[in-house]
Design a protein around this motif. Structure first.
Motif, PDB file in Angstrom:
ATOM      1  N   UNK A  89       7.462  42.976 -14.825  1.00  0.00           N
ATOM      2  CA  UNK A  89       7.982  42.081 -15.849  1.00  0.00           C
ATOM      3  C   UNK A  89       8.772  42.874 -16.855  1.00  0.00           C
ATOM      4  N   UNK A  90       9.564  42.188 -17.641  1.00  0.00           N
ATOM      5  CA  UNK A  90      10.310  42.874 -18.690  1.00  0.00           C
ATOM      6  C   UNK A  90      10.705  41.891 -19.782  1.00  0.00           C
ATOM      7  N   UNK A  91      10.902  42.444 -20.970  1.00  0.00           N
ATOM      8  CA  UNK A  91      11.433  41.703 -22.108  1.00  0.00           C
ATOM      9  C   UNK A  91      12.898  42.064 -22.279  1.00  0.00           C
ATOM     10  N   UNK A  92      13.726  41.046 -22.513  1.00  0.00           N
ATOM     11  CA  UNK A  92      15.150  41.296 -22.727  1.00  0.00           C
ATOM     12  C   UNK A  92      15.744  40.060 -23.408  1.00  0.00           C
ATOM     13  N   UNK A  93      17.057  40.051 -23.516  1.00  0.00           N
ATOM     14  CA  UNK A  93      17.754  38.884 -24.061  1.00  0.00           C
ATOM     15  C   UNK A  93      18.384  38.089 -22.934  1.00  0.00           C
ATOM     16  N   UNK A  94      18.418  36.764 -23.086  1.00  0.00           N
ATOM     17  CA  UNK A  94      19.011  35.922 -22.055  1.00  0.00           C
ATOM     18  C   UNK A  94      20.530  35.854 -22.233  1.00  0.00           C
ATOM     19  N   UNK A  95      21.175  34.992 -21.480  1.00  0.00           N
ATOM     20  CA  UNK A  95      22.644  34.893 -21.526  1.00  0.00           C
ATOM     21  C   UNK A  95      23.163  34.479 -22.895  1.00  0.00           C
ATOM     22  N   UNK A  96      22.320  33.839 -23.683  1.00  0.00           N
ATOM     23  CA  UNK A  96      22.730  33.383 -25.009  1.00  0.00           C
ATOM     24  C   UNK A  96      22.275  34.324 -26.118  1.00  0.00           C
ATOM     25  N   UNK A  97      21.760  35.488 -25.715  1.00  0.00           N
ATOM     26  CA  UNK A  97      21.344  36.475 -26.694  1.00  0.00           C
ATOM     27  C   UNK A  97      19.997  36.217 -27.343  1.00  0.00           C
ATOM     28  N   UNK A  98      19.195  35.333 -26.741  1.00  0.00           N
ATOM     29  CA  UNK A  98      17.878  35.015 -27.275  1.00  0.00           C
ATOM     30  C   UNK A  98      16.792  35.750 -26.486  1.00  0.00           C
ATOM     31  N   UNK A  99      15.671  36.072 -27.121  1.00  0.00           N
ATOM     32  CA  UNK A  99      14.617  36.829 -26.425  1.00  0.00           C
ATOM     33  C   UNK A  99      13.980  36.021 -25.301  1.00  0.00           C
ATOM     34  N   UNK A 100      13.608  36.725 -24.245  1.00  0.00           N
ATOM     35  CA  UNK A 100      12.937  36.108 -23.107  1.00  0.00           C
ATOM     36  C   UNK A 100      12.074  37.155 -22.424  1.00  0.00           C
ATOM     37  N   UNK A 101      11.195  36.710 -21.549  1.00  0.00           N
ATOM     38  CA  UNK A 101      10.434  37.593 -20.671  1.00  0.00           C
ATOM     39  C   UNK A 101      10.612  37.087 -19.248  1.00  0.00           C
TER      40      UNK A 101
END
Length: 225
Positions: A89-101
């Motif tokens: 798993x990983x934490x990053x930003x989605x296509x809209x620049x919002x946080x996601x896992x």
């Protein structure tokens, strides 16, 4: 938000399935054998993480999570879901620049293991919300060490993170803040995760969990040490 409920947003189109809780939306596609039962268990794990990290320990919630439900994607399940990129798993930003896992689809089908990854990765989102350190080489070891330490607070009945400690006792010549972005298969790959042992030492001998929180909420500069 008016009415007391959080809005749902999705940066990836055509994902057919979603399971919602008060603070999270777990998305998955039609492939890979993931069921609503798996998604529900994963969502409960993230809610456990929110309760311990935000409600009990008082860390800030992830950016935007006051308005929107935090998105968790079960990767590589089709329908527009992002890839887990071979990680648990990983934490990053989605296509809209919002946080996601993003969580690996096979791991999502093993709730007892997936909950540990959920607690670890959610704390990365919390770390970002503190605005401290950033994802720099100087601080990445502290990101990983404290995220592993936090898992033991969310799930104190499950000592799954001891599996990384070999990286400390087999590589005593490596510095505490050693971190590598590569994966060689050698013990030092896990060194930053194993450094949770130092976080536990600080907690037990130098101020409790509040002292760890201070390193995030009262940070100065870019070097945790």
């Amino acid at each position: 938000p008016p009415g007391g409920g959080k809005e749902v947003r999705n940066a990836y189109s055509s994902i057919p399935n979603v399971y919602e809780t008060a603070n999270f939306a777990v998305w998955w596609g039609p492939n890979g054998g993931v069921t609503e039962t798996h998604a529900a268990a994963l969502a409960d794990s993230f809610e456990d993480s929110w309760t311990e990290q935000v409600d009990i320990q008082g860390y800030p919630y992830p950016l935007g999570a006051d308005i929107y439900k935090f998105n968790v994607y079960i990767g590589d399940t089709g329908g527009g879901t992002p890839s887990a990129e071979g990680a648990a798993g990983y934490f990053y930003e989605d296509r809209e620049g919002q946080p996601m896992v993003v969580i690996d689809r096979q791991l999502a089908q093993i709730p007892s293991s997936a909950r540990l990854t959920a607690a670890h990765e959610f704390f990365h989102a919390v770390q970002e919300a503190t605005g401290s350190y950033g994802f720099s080489d100087q601080a990445m070891w502290w990101h990983e060490a404290t995220a592993n330490w936090m898992v033991d607070h969310v799930y104190p009945d499950f000592a799954g993170n001891i599996s990384t400690l070999y990286a400390i006792y087999t590589r005593p010549e490596f510095p505490l803040n050693y971190f590598t972005w590569s994966w060689s298969g050698l013990p030092e790959d896990d060194h930053a995760y194993a450094a949770q042992l130092f976080v536990t030492y600080l907690e037990e001998n130098h101020g409790g969990a509040e002292r760890i929180q201070e390193t995030w909420l009262d940070a100065e500069g870019t070097d945790p040490l």
